[in-house]
Design a protein around this motif. Structure first.
Motif, mmCIF file in Angstrom:
data_model
loop_
_atom_site.group_PDB
_atom_site.id
_atom_site.type_symbol
_atom_site.label_atom_id
_atom_site.label_comp_id
_atom_site.label_asym_id
_atom_site.label_seq_id
_atom_site.Cartn_x
_atom_site.Cartn_y
_atom_site.Cartn_z
ATOM 1 N N SER A 87 0.816 -1.213 0.000
ATOM 2 C CA SER A 87 0.000 0.000 0.000
ATOM 3 C C SER A 87 0.853 1.266 0.000
ATOM 4 O O SER A 87 0.316 2.364 -0.189
ATOM 5 N N CYS A 88 2.171 1.130 0.215
ATOM 6 C CA CYS A 88 3.061 2.299 0.241
ATOM 7 C C CYS A 88 4.201 2.211 -0.766
ATOM 8 O O CYS A 88 4.676 3.247 -1.233
ATOM 9 N N PHE A 89 4.661 1.007 -1.081
ATOM 10 C CA PHE A 89 5.837 0.843 -1.926
ATOM 11 C C PHE A 89 5.508 -0.025 -3.134
ATOM 12 O O PHE A 89 4.667 -0.934 -3.049
ATOM 13 N N LEU A 90 6.190 0.232 -4.233
ATOM 14 C CA LEU A 90 6.090 -0.611 -5.418
ATOM 15 C C LEU A 90 7.140 -1.707 -5.296
ATOM 16 O O LEU A 90 8.346 -1.472 -5.450
ATOM 17 N N ILE A 91 6.703 -2.918 -4.998
ATOM 18 C CA ILE A 91 7.606 -4.040 -4.800
ATOM 19 C C ILE A 91 8.198 -4.453 -6.149
ATOM 20 O O ILE A 91 7.482 -4.472 -7.158
ATOM 21 N N PRO A 92 9.505 -4.789 -6.228
ATOM 22 C CA PRO A 92 10.078 -5.262 -7.493
ATOM 23 C C PRO A 92 9.285 -6.423 -8.076
ATOM 24 O O PRO A 92 8.874 -7.339 -7.358
ATOM 25 N N LYS A 93 9.091 -6.364 -9.373
ATOM 26 C CA LYS A 93 8.241 -7.370 -10.027
ATOM 27 C C LYS A 93 8.827 -8.769 -9.902
ATOM 28 O O LYS A 93 8.105 -9.761 -9.764
ATOM 29 N N THR A 94 10.164 -8.860 -9.935
ATOM 30 C CA THR A 94 10.803 -10.181 -9.819
ATOM 31 C C THR A 94 10.546 -10.793 -8.439
ATOM 32 O O THR A 94 10.375 -12.008 -8.327
ATOM 33 N N LEU A 95 10.512 -9.954 -7.388
ATOM 34 C CA LEU A 95 10.225 -10.474 -6.046
ATOM 35 C C LEU A 95 8.782 -10.959 -5.960
ATOM 36 O O LEU A 95 8.503 -11.990 -5.339
ATOM 37 N N CYS A 96 7.857 -10.253 -6.591
ATOM 38 C CA CYS A 96 6.455 -10.704 -6.628
ATOM 39 C C CYS A 96 6.355 -12.068 -7.304
ATOM 40 O O CYS A 96 5.611 -12.946 -6.849
ATOM 41 N N GLN A 97 7.112 -12.249 -8.378
ATOM 42 C CA GLN A 97 7.085 -13.528 -9.083
ATOM 43 C C GLN A 97 7.654 -14.647 -8.219
ATOM 44 O O GLN A 97 7.153 -15.786 -8.246
ATOM 45 N N PHE B 281 -6.901 -16.585 -7.427
ATOM 46 C CA PHE B 281 -5.749 -16.126 -6.657
ATOM 47 C C PHE B 281 -5.372 -14.711 -7.088
ATOM 48 O O PHE B 281 -5.808 -14.216 -8.125
ATOM 49 N N ARG B 282 -4.525 -14.078 -6.306
ATOM 50 C CA ARG B 282 -4.193 -12.669 -6.507
ATOM 51 C C ARG B 282 -2.895 -12.528 -7.300
ATOM 52 O O ARG B 282 -1.874 -13.143 -6.953
ATOM 53 N N ASN B 283 -2.945 -11.725 -8.357
ATOM 54 C CA ASN B 283 -1.715 -11.343 -9.052
ATOM 55 C C ASN B 283 -1.054 -10.242 -8.233
ATOM 56 O O ASN B 283 -1.587 -9.142 -8.122
ATOM 57 N N LEU B 284 0.104 -10.536 -7.638
ATOM 58 C CA LEU B 284 0.682 -9.634 -6.644
ATOM 59 C C LEU B 284 1.100 -8.292 -7.243
ATOM 60 O O LEU B 284 0.903 -7.248 -6.625
ATOM 61 N N HIS B 285 1.662 -8.303 -8.443
ATOM 62 C CA HIS B 285 2.073 -7.037 -9.045
ATOM 63 C C HIS B 285 0.851 -6.173 -9.379
ATOM 64 O O HIS B 285 0.849 -4.960 -9.136
ATOM 65 N N GLY B 286 -0.195 -6.808 -9.907
ATOM 66 C CA GLY B 286 -1.423 -6.071 -10.194
ATOM 67 C C GLY B 286 -2.071 -5.541 -8.928
ATOM 68 O O GLY B 286 -2.572 -4.406 -8.889
ATOM 69 N N PHE B 287 -2.048 -6.348 -7.863
ATOM 70 C CA PHE B 287 -2.600 -5.905 -6.586
ATOM 71 C C PHE B 287 -1.785 -4.744 -6.018
ATOM 72 O O PHE B 287 -2.336 -3.792 -5.454
ATOM 73 N N ASN B 288 -0.454 -4.808 -6.173
ATOM 74 C CA ASN B 288 0.423 -3.735 -5.719
ATOM 75 C C ASN B 288 0.071 -2.418 -6.412
ATOM 76 O O ASN B 288 -0.049 -1.361 -5.770
ATOM 77 N N LEU B 289 -0.132 -2.463 -7.731
ATOM 78 C CA LEU B 289 -0.514 -1.261 -8.473
ATOM 79 C C LEU B 289 -1.881 -0.746 -8.020
ATOM 80 O O LEU B 289 -2.102 0.464 -7.916
ATOM 81 N N ALA B 290 -2.797 -1.670 -7.732
ATOM 82 C CA ALA B 290 -4.135 -1.259 -7.287
ATOM 83 C C ALA B 290 -4.070 -0.537 -5.939
ATOM 84 O O ALA B 290 -4.766 0.466 -5.724
ATOM 85 N N MET B 291 -3.224 -1.012 -5.019
ATOM 86 C CA MET B 291 -3.090 -0.361 -3.710
ATOM 87 C C MET B 291 -2.474 1.032 -3.850
ATOM 88 O O MET B 291 -2.872 1.969 -3.158
ATOM 89 N N LEU B 292 -1.504 1.164 -4.766
ATOM 90 C CA LEU B 292 -0.899 2.476 -4.987
ATOM 91 C C LEU B 292 -1.863 3.409 -5.722
ATOM 92 O O LEU B 292 -1.811 4.628 -5.528
ATOM 93 N N CYS B 293 -2.728 2.846 -6.567
ATOM 94 C CA CYS B 293 -3.783 3.655 -7.200
ATOM 95 C C CYS B 293 -4.698 4.253 -6.141
ATOM 96 O O CYS B 293 -5.169 5.396 -6.272
ATOM 97 N N LYS B 294 -4.943 3.490 -5.090
ATOM 98 C CA LYS B 294 -5.773 3.990 -3.993
ATOM 99 C C LYS B 294 -5.104 5.183 -3.318
ATOM 100 O O LYS B 294 -5.761 6.158 -2.951
ATOM 101 N N GLN B 295 -3.767 5.098 -3.154
ATOM 102 C CA GLN B 295 -3.043 6.234 -2.580
ATOM 103 C C GLN B 295 -3.147 7.458 -3.479
ATOM 104 O O GLN B 295 -3.340 8.586 -3.006
ATOM 105 N N CYS B 296 -3.017 7.252 -4.788
ATOM 106 C CA CYS B 296 -3.144 8.352 -5.742
ATOM 107 C C CYS B 296 -4.545 8.971 -5.670
ATOM 108 O O CYS B 296 -4.704 10.196 -5.708
ATOM 109 N N TRP B 297 -5.547 8.132 -5.547
ATOM 110 C CA TRP B 297 -6.930 8.617 -5.459
ATOM 111 C C TRP B 297 -7.145 9.404 -4.170
ATOM 112 O O TRP B 297 -7.869 10.401 -4.159
#
Length: 537
Positions: free
Chosen positions: A367-377, A417-433
Motif C-alpha cells: 500500500s506504500c511501496f512498489l515491490i520489485p516485479k521479480t520479487l512478486c514472481q 488467486f491474486r496477481n501480486l504485481h497487479g494488486f500492488n498497483l491497485a493499492m498504490l492507485c488507492k493512494q493516488c486517489w
C-alpha cells in the motif's frame, strides 16, 4: 459486534447475546440505563481476563509474553457506545500529525510523509544547517497512562463532567485475572493504564498523546524547535505520531536537542509514559558532520542509528538494492508455507490458506511501496509450488496450470488467486486517489509542495530524484488516468480534444481524425459557420 470474538471471564461471546436477544435484551438495557443515569455498574461487568501469549518459543522473561485483554460483552456494549460517539469529534480534537484511529485519515499517511522527509534529509547536501529525525521507542505505552492525566486532559479539551465520569468509570473500575497455560492467577486491581482490547482504549490514548503533540507544536510556533520542510511551500513538520510509534524532526543543534529532551521529560512526568532512549534511533541529514552528530546524541542519550529499522512495520529507508530491502516479505511467506506443509490439507484448505494468509502478508507494504516485479514472481512461485505439491509426498507435483491462469476468476476457469504485481498497483492507485480527493491532508500538502506545486497531480510529470514511494504512486497514476473522465458541468475546465469527457465512447475522448476534419471545416467556413462557435465553446 463480531459474533465469534473471544469470550470474557463470564464465558459468553457476542453470538450468544445476538441469538438470545429476546431473553437477554431487557437485562442488558437495564444495566446500560443504570450506567447512564447513575454513572455506575456492578464490578462483575468490568472484570477482564488477561491471556498471556508467548512471543517466541522459549519464554525467559515476562516481556516475552504478549498480554491480550478479554472483556465481557456487556462492558463492550457500554464501551462501544462511548467510542462511536467519540469518533465523530476526533477530527476536531486530534491534530493532523496523528493518523491512527481517526475517521477520514489513512493509517499509511504518516508512513508516506515520514519516508518523504527522510528521503529529503538523505539527499540534503547544502552548507545550511542540517536536520535530525528521532524515532522514539515508548515502553509499555498503554500500561503506563496516568488516570489523573487522562482526566485533566479531557477537562482541558472541554468535555462535560458527566461524559468524563462515564469514561473514567470504564477505565478505573477494571479488575484483572491472568490466565497462563490453563491456570488462573488471582485478582489484580490496577492504578493506571489502559487495556489493549478495550474498544475505548485507542481513542483515549490518542487524547493522551495529543498532549505531547501540542507541546511540540507550541515549541515549533515559538521557534524553539525547527522542524523539517521539504519545499518552501510545504508545511513545517515537527513530529509524526502513530500511537506509540513517533518521529520527531528538528535542526541539528545542541539547543534544539536539549529542548526536545525537556519536552519529552515533561510529558513523561505528567502522563506516566516512559521513553526508552536506549532503543530509540536517530537519523541525521547528509550535511551534518560526525563530530556534530556525537554532540547532539549526548544530551538525548540516543546512540543507535536508524539503519534498517522500521516505522509502523515498514522500511524507514530504502537504498539501491530494493529487492534486498523487501526480501523479508518472501521470508515470511516461506515460513508460513513451511508450517503448512506438514499438515494434511485439502485443495480447498490450501486455497483458503493462500488467499487469506499468504497473500495478505505483503498487503501493508504494497500500500506504500512498489515491490520489485521479480520479487512478486518469486513469492507467487512459492504459493504455486505449495498448491500443486502433494501433502503425502515430498515430490513437487505436476503444475497443470500456469499461475497467471490460476489468478483468473473462477468464472473464467481460474482459481481467483491474486496477481501480486497487479494488486500492488491497485493499492498504490488507492493512494493516488486519496491525494486527489483529500487535498487538505498532511501527506497531500507535502507531496504537492515537493512534486507538483503549480498543477494538478494528474498533469504533473515525474521529476528526477523523487522518493521511492512517490515513484510508485506516479507509476500507479497512469493506471488511474485510464479509468478517469470528466463529469460535465459548465464546460469551462474541459478541453474538447485532449480531455476525457465522452460517456459511452471507448477512451472517453473525441476521435483525433474527426476532430481535425471538423476543425479544418470550421476554419474554411469562417467564424459564422453553422456549429463552429458551438464547437469552440
Amino acid at each position: 459486534m463480531h459474533p465469534d470474538k473471544a469470550s470474557g471471564p463470564d464465558g459468553l461471546n457476542s453470538a450468544i447475546f445476538q441469538h438470545f436477544w429476546k431473553l437477554l435484551g431487557t437485562e442488558v438495557f437495564k444495566c446500560c440505563q443504570q450506567w447512564l443515569n447513575e454513572c455506575k455498574f456492578s464490578a462483575e461487568v468490568n472484570e477482564t481476563m488477561l491471556v498471556l501469549i508467548p512471543k517466541k518459543e522459549n519464554v525467559e522473561e515476562l516481556k516475552d509474553l504478549r498480554p491480550t485483554a478479554l472483556c465481557n460483552v456487556l462492558y463492550k456494549i457500554v464501551a462501544k457506545v462511548l467510542a462511536n460517539r467519540l469518533q465523530k469529534i476526533l477530527q476536531v480534537l486530534i491534530s493532523k500529525e496523528q493518523s491512527a484511529f481517526v475517521p477520514g485519515r489513512s493509517i499509511t499517511d504518516n508512513v508516506l510523509v515520514a519516508f518523504e522527509l527522510l528521503h529529503y534529509m538523505k539527499r540534503k547536501s547544502t552548507q545550511e544547517e542540517g536536520g535530525v529525525a528521532l524515532k522514539l521507542d515508548i515502553s509499555k505505552a498503554y500500561d503506563r497512562v496516568s488516570w489523573g492525566y487522562l482526566e485533566n486532559k479531557m477537562l482541558l479539551m472541554g468535555f462535560s463532567n458527566k461524559w468524563i465520569k462515564w469514561m473514567m468509570l470504564c477505565v478505573t473500575t477494571v479488575s484483572y485475572s491472568i490466565s497462563f497455560q490453563g491456570s488462573t492467577i488471582g485478582t489484580i486491581i490496577p492504578k493506571r493504564g489502559l487495556r489493549q482490547g478495550d474498544p475505548l482504549s485507542p481513542y483515549l490514548f490518542l487524547l493522551c498523546v495529543e498532549g505531547l503533540s501540542l507541546g511540540l507544536k507550541q515549541a515549533g510556533e515559538d521557534n524553539r524547535i525547527t522542524g523539517c520542510r521539504v519545499a518552501n511551500s510545504a508545511p513545517l513538520v515537527t513530529h509524526l505520531l502513530f500511537a506509540d510509534d513517533s518521529f520527531l524532526f528538528f535542526k541539528a543543534t545542541t539547543a534544539e536537542a536539549n529542548e526536545v529532551k525537556g519536552i519529552l521529560n515533561s510529558y513523561e512526568t505528567y502522563s506516566g509514559q516512559a521513553v526508552n532512549f536506549q532503543k530509540s534511533v536517530i537519523f541525521f541529514s547528509s550535511n551534518v558532520r560526525r563530530d556534530k552528530q556525537t554532540e547532539i546524541k549526548q544530551p538525548l542519550g540516543v546512540h543507535n542509528d536508524i539503519g534498517c529499522t522500521k516505522y509502523l512495520g515498514l522500511p524507514s529507508l530504502i537504498g539501491r538494492f530494493k529487492k534486498t530491502v523487501f526480501r523479508y516479505l518472501k521470508d515470511k511467506v516461506f515460513q508460513r508455507i513451511q508450517g503448512w506443509s506438514t499438515k494434511l490439507l485439502s485443495r480447498a484448505g490450501k486455497a483458503v490458506m493462500i488467499k487469506n494468509v499468504a497473500q495478505a502478508i505483503p498487503s501493508d507494504t504494497m500500500s506504500c511501496f512498489l515491490i520489485p516485479k521479480t520479487l512478486c514472481q518469486e513469492i507467487e512461485r512459492l504459493m504455486n509450488a505449495y498448491w500443486w505439491r502433494s501433502s503425502s509426498s515430498a515430490s513437487k507435483g505436476i503444475r497443470w496450470l500456469a499461475w497467471d491462469k490460476m489468478c483468473m476468476s473462477k468464472k473464467y476457469g481460474g482459481m481467483g488467486f491474486r496477481n501480486l504485481h497487479g494488486f500492488n498497483l491497485a493499492m498504490l492507485c488507492k493512494q493516488c486517489w486519496n491525494l486527489i480527493n483529500r487535498p487538505d491532508a498532511l501527506v497531500s500538502r507535502v507531496l504537492k509542495a515537493r512534486y507538483y506545486p503549480n498543477c494538478h497531480i494528474l498533469e504533473a510529470e515525474r521529476k528526477g530524484g523523487s522518493s521511492y514511494t512517490c515513484s510508485g504512486i506516479w507509476e500507479a497514476k497512469e493506471e488511474v488516468k485510464k479509468g478517469l473522465r470528466w463529469v460535465l458541468g459548465d464546460g469551462q475546465s474541459i478541453r474538447i480534444n485532449p480531455d476525457r469527457w465522452l460517456r459511452g465512447k471507448e477512451g472517453y475522448c473525441v476521435a483525433q481524425g474527426r476532430f481535425l476534419r471538423r476543425a479544418r471545416w470550421a476554419t474554411a467556413q469562417g467564424p459564422k459557420a453553422t456549429g463552429a462557435s458551438k464547437f469552440r465553446n
